[in-house]
Design an enzyme around this catalytic site. Structure first.
Site, short mmCIF file in Angstrom:
data_model
loop_
_atom_site.label_atom_id
_atom_site.label_comp_id
_atom_site.label_asym_id
_atom_site.label_seq_id
_atom_site.Cartn_x
_atom_site.Cartn_y
_atom_site.Cartn_z
N ALA A 1 0.85 -1.26 -0.15
CA ALA A 1 0.07 -0.06 -0.01
C ALA A 1 0.90 1.29 -0.22
O ALA A 1 1.84 1.26 0.66
CB ALA A 1 -0.77 -0.07 1.39
N CYS A 2 0.45 2.32 -0.90
CA CYS A 2 1.08 3.60 -0.88
C CYS A 2 0.16 4.66 -0.89
O CYS A 2 -1.16 4.36 -1.27
CB CYS A 2 2.27 3.75 -1.43
SG CYS A 2 2.32 4.33 -3.18
N ASP A 3 0.45 5.90 -1.08
CA ASP A 3 -0.60 7.02 -1.28
C ASP A 3 -1.18 6.85 -2.54
O ASP A 3 -2.42 6.86 -2.70
CB ASP A 3 0.20 8.42 -1.03
CG ASP A 3 -0.56 9.49 -1.27
OD1 ASP A 3 -1.87 9.43 -0.87
OD2 ASP A 3 -0.42 10.09 -2.13
N VAL B 1 -3.49 3.39 -0.09
CA VAL B 1 -3.69 3.02 1.36
C VAL B 1 -5.09 3.15 1.62
O VAL B 1 -5.43 2.49 2.91
CB VAL B 1 -2.58 3.62 2.06
CG1 VAL B 1 -3.08 5.08 2.29
CG2 VAL B 1 -2.38 3.26 3.58
N ALA C 1 -1.95 -1.22 -3.80
CA ALA C 1 -3.56 -0.36 -3.73
C ALA C 1 -2.93 0.80 -2.99
O ALA C 1 -1.91 0.96 -2.32
CB ALA C 1 -4.34 -1.23 -2.97
#
Lengths: 102, 153
Positions: free
Chosen positions: A15-17, A46, A44
């Site tokens: 997950a990241c921004d 976050v 995806a």
């Protein structure tokens, strides 16, 4: 700290921004490393972690947002994108069996 | 025809000897290159700076991968990458120096393979050095070409 057995892990979400850069790169790397293990790796935003994620990998600075977006899901955090020890541990555990500390 | 097989990185999107005053100037020039190749609209450029302010896009080995925030995605016209090789390294914060930027514009997942290749190149000191020392767009593209998709060149 609790350990979760890798046999419980079918899907890993990075997950990241924006879900455009770093998480994509790490997801691509993990996909290659876990190619023959049957574990699915996706990335995806976050804020949009899929409900069927079994394990979430995210940058340290996004950990709180990840935990808020996916309550109760195990979260492993990393600090560097290339060869982070926490990520390497996950890869090793998935390949060789055992537990992952979260 | 020496673009990557998937068409995400084209020769026109690779620039060498770029002079950047600082990190933000480098990010701005990355954005302008993406605009120049028709991948994003002008509004994408400030969204890249915003993202950089939130969390550094430095990934190690003297490389950064500037891209926008989630909100900036609406300014993407097509998935594309651009490479900026800086004339001299710039300070990227926390003592990190960056001399090569791989700028990203993406709505989907198509660039996953190239970024995975980039990660592998950067973890291999010999190939990382080749990437930093490359002087032609063809060399950069060849190095980032995902394995198994290499063209007959």
């Amino acid at each position: 700290m609790t350990g979760i057995p890798v046999s419980d892990i079918k899907k890993i979400i990075v997950a990241c921004d924006a879900g455009m850069g770093s998480s994509v790169m790490l997801a691509g790397t993990l996909k290659r490393q876990l190619k023959n293990t049957g574990v699915i790796v996706e990335h995806a935003q976050v804020s949009a972690i899929p409900a069927d994620a079994d394990l979430i990998l995210t940058q340290q600075s996004l950990a709180e947002r990840a935990r808020a977006a996916a309550p109760g899901k195990p979260v492993v955090t990393f600090q560097i994108f290339l060869g982070d020890p926490a990520v390497n541990k996950v890869v090793k555990a998935v390949k060789e069996g055992g537990t992952i500390d979260v | 025809m020496s673009d990557t097989a998937d068409g995400l990185l084209t020769e026109q999107a690779v620039r060498f000897g770029v002079h950047a005053a600082d990190r933000y100037d480098a990010v701005r020039q990355c954005g302008e290159l993406l605009v120049a190749v028709g991948a994003v609209t002008e509004d994408y450029v400030p969204a890249m700076r915003e993202r950089e302010d939130e969390i550094s896009t430095h990934i190690g080995a003297g490389v950064a991968i500037p891209h926008s925030t989630a909100a900036g995605k609406k300014y993407v016209r097509r998935d594309a990458l651009a490479v900026l090789v800086l004339a001299e390294p710039v300070d990227w914060g926390e003592g990190e120096q960056v001399s090569l930027c791989v700028a990203i514009a993406a709505l989907g997942d198509r660039h996953l393979d190239i970024l995975a290749e980039l990660a592998e190149v950067l973890m291999d000191p010999d190939r990382a050095e080749q990437l930093h020392l490359a002087t032609t767009a063809g060399e950069v593209i060849r190095l980032l070409q995902p394995e198994g998709k290499a063209e007959n060149v």
